[in-house]
Design a protein around this motif. Structure first.
Motif, PDB file in Angstrom:
ATOM      1  N   ASN A 101       1.250   4.231  -3.110  1.00 35.71           N
ATOM      2  CA  ASN A 101       0.934   5.554  -2.806  1.00 35.71           C
ATOM      3  C   ASN A 101       2.086   6.231  -2.573  1.00 35.71           C
ATOM      4  O   ASN A 101       2.263   7.347  -1.962  1.00 35.71           O
ATOM      5  CB  ASN A 101       0.025   5.720  -1.679  1.00 35.71           C
TER       6      ASN A 101
ATOM      7  N   TYR B 291      -0.388  10.667   1.854  1.00 34.63           N
ATOM      8  CA  TYR B 291      -0.567   9.335   2.387  1.00 34.63           C
ATOM      9  C   TYR B 291       0.066   9.061   3.657  1.00 34.63           C
ATOM     10  O   TYR B 291       1.146   9.520   3.838  1.00 34.63           O
ATOM     11  CB  TYR B 291      -0.181   8.152   1.306  1.00 34.63           C
ATOM     12  N   ASN B 292      -0.735   8.533   4.620  1.00 35.98           N
ATOM     13  CA  ASN B 292      -0.312   8.872   5.902  1.00 35.98           C
ATOM     14  C   ASN B 292      -0.758   7.657   6.767  1.00 35.98           C
ATOM     15  O   ASN B 292      -1.581   6.767   6.036  1.00 35.98           O
ATOM     16  CB  ASN B 292      -0.544  10.068   6.702  1.00 35.98           C
TER      17      ASN B 292
ATOM     18  N   GLN C 190      -4.661   6.642   6.434  1.00 35.64           N
ATOM     19  CA  GLN C 190      -4.872   6.140   5.276  1.00 35.64           C
ATOM     20  C   GLN C 190      -4.515   4.852   5.225  1.00 35.64           C
ATOM     21  O   GLN C 190      -5.081   3.997   4.537  1.00 35.64           O
ATOM     22  CB  GLN C 190      -4.471   7.024   4.097  1.00 35.64           C
ATOM     23  N   LEU C 191      -3.290   4.509   5.818  1.00 35.52           N
ATOM     24  CA  LEU C 191      -2.725   3.093   5.627  1.00 35.52           C
ATOM     25  C   LEU C 191      -3.782   2.025   6.609  1.00 35.52           C
ATOM     26  O   LEU C 191      -4.040   1.104   5.940  1.00 35.52           O
ATOM     27  CB  LEU C 191      -1.198   2.918   6.229  1.00 35.52           C
TER      28      LEU C 191
ATOM     29  N   TYR D 102       0.756  -1.023  -0.034  1.00 34.91           N
ATOM     30  CA  TYR D 102      -0.212   0.077   0.043  1.00 34.91           C
ATOM     31  C   TYR D 102       0.928   1.284   0.188  1.00 34.91           C
ATOM     32  O   TYR D 102       0.536   2.050  -0.845  1.00 34.91           O
ATOM     33  CB  TYR D 102      -0.980   0.078   1.102  1.00 34.91           C
TER      34      TYR D 102
ATOM     35  N   ASP E 198       2.337  10.068  -3.283  1.00 34.70           N
ATOM     36  CA  ASP E 198       1.211  11.038  -2.757  1.00 34.70           C
ATOM     37  C   ASP E 198       1.759  11.425  -1.176  1.00 34.70           C
ATOM     38  O   ASP E 198       1.870  10.672  -0.264  1.00 34.70           O
ATOM     39  CB  ASP E 198       0.121  10.157  -2.418  1.00 34.70           C
TER      40      ASP E 198
ATOM     41  N   ASP F 196      -6.763   1.539   4.768  1.00 40.29           N
ATOM     42  CA  ASP F 196      -6.334   0.491   3.698  1.00 40.29           C
ATOM     43  C   ASP F 196      -6.469  -0.954   4.171  1.00 40.29           C
ATOM     44  O   ASP F 196      -6.943  -1.702   3.309  1.00 40.29           O
ATOM     45  CB  ASP F 196      -5.103   0.786   2.851  1.00 40.29           C
TER      46      ASP F 196
END
Length: 104
Positions: free
Chosen positions: A15, A21-22, A25-26, A11, A18, A29
């Motif tokens: 990303n 993406y932090n 978000q991980l 993941y 991006d 996901d």
């Protein structure tokens, strides 16, 4: 759990460019709470999730530097860093040399 760790790596890599993406978000996901992600990443890698993400970004940056096709600025943005100075500082911390020296 090894499978979940590889999934987390995938993941982040997907990303990687991006900068937004932090950890939140991980964890979304991976369908787990931020705290569960924190505990699992910490137990498997010894790193906090933010460090885990940054390490993956910096390893990719090192690969790109070795290829010698992009500028340091392009690499910093391609690996999700919001500024070249922050990228350089993180890179120096992890590898002990500045990105410009790493290439040589």
């Amino acid at each position: 759990m090894f499978c979940r760790l590889q999934q987390a790596i995938n993941y982040v890599e997907k990303n990687i460019a991006d900068e937004h993406y932090n950890v939140e978000q991980l964890s979304a996901d991976l369908c787990m709470s931020r705290m569960t992600l924190y505990r699992k990443i910490q137990s498997l890698t010894g790193q906090k999730p933010t460090e885990f993400i940054r390490t993956i970004r910096l390893r990719r940056a090192a690969e790109l530097l070795r290829e010698n096709r992009l500028t340091i600025t392009e690499i910093s943005y391609a690996t999700g860093f919001s500024s070249v100075s922050y990228f350089s500082r993180c890179f120096r911390t992890m590898y002990g040399v500045a990105p410009t020296q790493f290439v040589k």
